[in-house]
Write a protein that holds these residues in place. Structure first.
Motif, PDB file in Angstrom:
ATOM      1  N   ASP A  43       0.778  -1.134   0.129  1.00  0.00           N
ATOM      2  CA  ASP A  43       0.108   0.045   0.111  1.00  0.00           C
ATOM      3  C   ASP A  43       0.994   1.173  -0.061  1.00  0.00           C
ATOM      4  N   TRP A  44       1.821   1.293   0.991  1.00  0.00           N
ATOM      5  CA  TRP A  44       3.033   2.238   0.830  1.00  0.00           C
ATOM      6  C   TRP A  44       3.736   2.610  -0.554  1.00  0.00           C
ATOM      7  N   SER A  45       3.995   1.464  -1.083  1.00  0.00           N
ATOM      8  CA  SER A  45       4.527   1.499  -2.347  1.00  0.00           C
ATOM      9  C   SER A  45       3.601   2.225  -3.279  1.00  0.00           C
ATOM     10  N   ALA A  46       2.422   1.750  -3.433  1.00  0.00           N
ATOM     11  CA  ALA A  46       1.318   2.102  -4.189  1.00  0.00           C
ATOM     12  C   ALA A  46       1.084   3.567  -4.303  1.00  0.00           C
ATOM     13  N   ARG A  47       0.884   4.196  -2.802  1.00  0.00           N
ATOM     14  CA  ARG A  47       0.522   5.489  -2.693  1.00  0.00           C
ATOM     15  C   ARG A  47       2.037   6.201  -3.035  1.00  0.00           C
ATOM     16  N   SER A  48       3.051   5.897  -3.097  1.00  0.00           N
ATOM     17  CA  SER A  48       4.534   6.699  -3.287  1.00  0.00           C
ATOM     18  C   SER A  48       4.376   6.469  -4.604  1.00  0.00           C
ATOM     19  N   GLU A  49       4.026   5.558  -5.305  1.00  0.00           N
ATOM     20  CA  GLU A  49       4.075   5.302  -6.774  1.00  0.00           C
ATOM     21  C   GLU A  49       3.514   6.462  -7.497  1.00  0.00           C
ATOM     22  N   THR A  50       2.152   6.660  -6.847  1.00  0.00           N
ATOM     23  CA  THR A  50       1.118   7.569  -7.581  1.00  0.00           C
ATOM     24  C   THR A  50       1.586   8.968  -7.180  1.00  0.00           C
ATOM     25  N   ARG A  51       2.246   9.438  -6.141  1.00  0.00           N
ATOM     26  CA  ARG A  51       2.675  10.494  -5.897  1.00  0.00           C
ATOM     27  C   ARG A  51       3.781  11.081  -6.988  1.00  0.00           C
ATOM     28  N   CYS A  52       4.799   9.897  -7.273  1.00  0.00           N
ATOM     29  CA  CYS A  52       5.710  10.025  -8.007  1.00  0.00           C
ATOM     30  C   CYS A  52       5.370  10.014  -9.340  1.00  0.00           C
ATOM     31  N   ALA A  53       4.587   9.647  -9.817  1.00  0.00           N
ATOM     32  CA  ALA A  53       3.913   9.343 -11.295  1.00  0.00           C
ATOM     33  C   ALA A  53       3.424  10.829 -11.636  1.00  0.00           C
ATOM     34  N   GLU A  54       2.802  11.617 -10.761  1.00  0.00           N
ATOM     35  CA  GLU A  54       2.486  12.949 -10.865  1.00  0.00           C
ATOM     36  C   GLU A  54       3.438  13.738 -11.074  1.00  0.00           C
ATOM     37  N   VAL A  55       4.782  13.615 -10.318  1.00  0.00           N
ATOM     38  CA  VAL A  55       5.648  14.492 -10.434  1.00  0.00           C
ATOM     39  C   VAL A  55       6.469  14.352 -11.710  1.00  0.00           C
ATOM     40  N   ARG A  56       6.484  13.164 -12.061  1.00  0.00           N
ATOM     41  CA  ARG A  56       7.195  12.812 -13.331  1.00  0.00           C
ATOM     42  C   ARG A  56       6.479  13.417 -14.580  1.00  0.00           C
ATOM     43  N   ASP A  57       5.193  13.512 -14.504  1.00  0.00           N
ATOM     44  CA  ASP A  57       4.465  14.040 -15.366  1.00  0.00           C
ATOM     45  C   ASP A  57       4.605  15.590 -15.595  1.00  0.00           C
ATOM     46  N   ALA A  58       4.768  16.210 -14.367  1.00  0.00           N
ATOM     47  CA  ALA A  58       4.877  17.652 -14.234  1.00  0.00           C
ATOM     48  C   ALA A  58       6.526  17.964 -14.828  1.00  0.00           C
ATOM     49  N   ILE A  59       7.434  17.236 -14.207  1.00  0.00           N
ATOM     50  CA  ILE A  59       8.654  17.364 -14.990  1.00  0.00           C
ATOM     51  C   ILE A  59       8.899  17.062 -16.387  1.00  0.00           C
ATOM     52  N   THR A  60       8.086  16.142 -16.889  1.00  0.00           N
ATOM     53  CA  THR A  60       8.133  15.847 -18.373  1.00  0.00           C
ATOM     54  C   THR A  60       7.556  17.164 -19.163  1.00  0.00           C
ATOM     55  N   MET A 163       7.910   0.985  -7.459  1.00  0.00           N
ATOM     56  CA  MET A 163       7.959   2.384  -7.440  1.00  0.00           C
ATOM     57  C   MET A 163       8.624   2.952  -8.495  1.00  0.00           C
ATOM     58  N   ARG A 164       8.356   2.503  -9.828  1.00  0.00           N
ATOM     59  CA  ARG A 164       9.201   3.067 -11.069  1.00  0.00           C
ATOM     60  C   ARG A 164       9.236   4.381 -11.277  1.00  0.00           C
ATOM     61  N   SER A 165       8.323   5.076 -11.196  1.00  0.00           N
ATOM     62  CA  SER A 165       8.082   6.638 -11.220  1.00  0.00           C
ATOM     63  C   SER A 165       8.923   7.482 -10.140  1.00  0.00           C
ATOM     64  N   CYS A 166       9.065   6.615  -8.951  1.00  0.00           N
ATOM     65  CA  CYS A 166       9.840   7.358  -7.925  1.00  0.00           C
ATOM     66  C   CYS A 166      11.662   7.338  -8.280  1.00  0.00           C
ATOM     67  N   GLN A 167      12.090   6.577  -9.256  1.00  0.00           N
ATOM     68  CA  GLN A 167      13.464   6.667  -9.551  1.00  0.00           C
ATOM     69  C   GLN A 167      13.604   7.968 -10.201  1.00  0.00           C
ATOM     70  N   PRO A 168      14.916   8.535  -9.886  1.00  0.00           N
ATOM     71  CA  PRO A 168      15.237  10.052 -10.290  1.00  0.00           C
ATOM     72  C   PRO A 168      15.114  10.532 -11.750  1.00  0.00           C
ATOM     73  N   PRO A 169      14.639  11.727 -11.965  1.00  0.00           N
ATOM     74  CA  PRO A 169      14.222  11.849 -13.236  1.00  0.00           C
ATOM     75  C   PRO A 169      15.788  11.975 -14.034  1.00  0.00           C
ATOM     76  N   ARG A 170      15.456  11.972 -15.278  1.00  0.00           N
ATOM     77  CA  ARG A 170      16.755  12.040 -16.122  1.00  0.00           C
ATOM     78  C   ARG A 170      16.751  13.145 -17.021  1.00  0.00           C
ATOM     79  N   ASP A 171      16.188  14.334 -16.473  1.00  0.00           N
ATOM     80  CA  ASP A 171      16.053  15.477 -17.024  1.00  0.00           C
ATOM     81  C   ASP A 171      17.483  16.158 -17.134  1.00  0.00           C
ATOM     82  N   LEU A 172      18.271  15.953 -16.231  1.00  0.00           N
ATOM     83  CA  LEU A 172      19.564  16.751 -16.206  1.00  0.00           C
ATOM     84  C   LEU A 172      20.672  15.830 -16.749  1.00  0.00           C
ATOM     85  N   GLN A 173      20.285  14.643 -17.422  1.00  0.00           N
ATOM     86  CA  GLN A 173      21.600  13.618 -18.024  1.00  0.00           C
ATOM     87  C   GLN A 173      21.723  14.342 -19.151  1.00  0.00           C
ATOM     88  N   ALA A 174      23.032  14.340 -19.621  1.00  0.00           N
ATOM     89  CA  ALA A 174      23.694  14.619 -20.889  1.00  0.00           C
ATOM     90  C   ALA A 174      23.031  13.925 -22.051  1.00  0.00           C
TER      91      ALA A 174
END
Length: 174
Positions: A43-60, A163-174
């Motif tokens: 349940d914690w993993s699912a809640r965290s994944e949901t939060r991170c997916a929203e962030v992933r979309d915002a960063i994209t 929690m795949r969406s909770c992996q650090p974003p790759r937006d700063l990678q070269a």
């Protein structure tokens, strides 16, 4: 070789072979498969994944694919502002996850360490944005922990807890 020695040698080989076979049977069939990083709270993993997916979309949505003129201070400041917005979103998610700890003892022990690593990574992102703002051009550099980039540690924990969406974003990678 006497018959008695031959029998002892053969018995020893059979016993050793059976022990080796038993070891491999245990390793492939009976041994527990739980990861060290698994908090065992779906349940914690699912809640965290949901939060991170929203962030992933915002960063994209913030991502820009056009090249910037590295000699233009205004463009560097603009890029730093975009990085700050993405980092703010990431930090908000980490704060929300931190305020909602796992229900398992193991999770309550592991999650704060992951969150502390994430806060270090967030600090690395903020330092990078500041370096752009000051006109210093470089590649994004992150903290190393035991010779491993901190983003790798963060990503491994996230993957092992589904929690795949909770992996650090790759937006700063070269």
């Amino acid at each position: 070789m006497s018959a008695r020695r031959f029998a002892v040698a053969r018995t020893t080989k059979v016993v050793v072979s059976l022990l080796i076979a038993a070891m491999w049977f245990y390793a492939f069939v009976l041994a527990p498969r739980e990861s060290f990083n698994n908090v065992a709270d779906a349940d914690w993993s699912a809640r965290s994944e949901t939060r991170c997916a929203e962030v992933r979309d915002a960063i994209t949505a913030l991502a820009e694919v056009r090249r910037i003129d590295v000699n233009d201070p205004a463009e560097l400041r603009r890029k730093a502002d975009i990085i700050d917005k993405a980092t703010d979103a990431l930090e908000n998610a980490v704060n929300a996850i931190s305020a909602d700890p796992p229900s398992t003892e193991k999770g309550r022990a592991l999650a704060p360490m992951w969150i502390a690593d994430y806060r270090t990574y967030i600090g690395d992102r903020r330092a990078y944005a500041e370096s752009l703002r000051s006109g210093r051009i470089s590649e994004f550099s992150e903290t190393q922990v035991e010779g491993v980039p901190i983003s790798e540690r963060l990503a491994k924990f996230a993957r092992e807890n589904r929690m795949r969406s909770c992996q650090p974003p790759r937006d700063l990678q070269a």
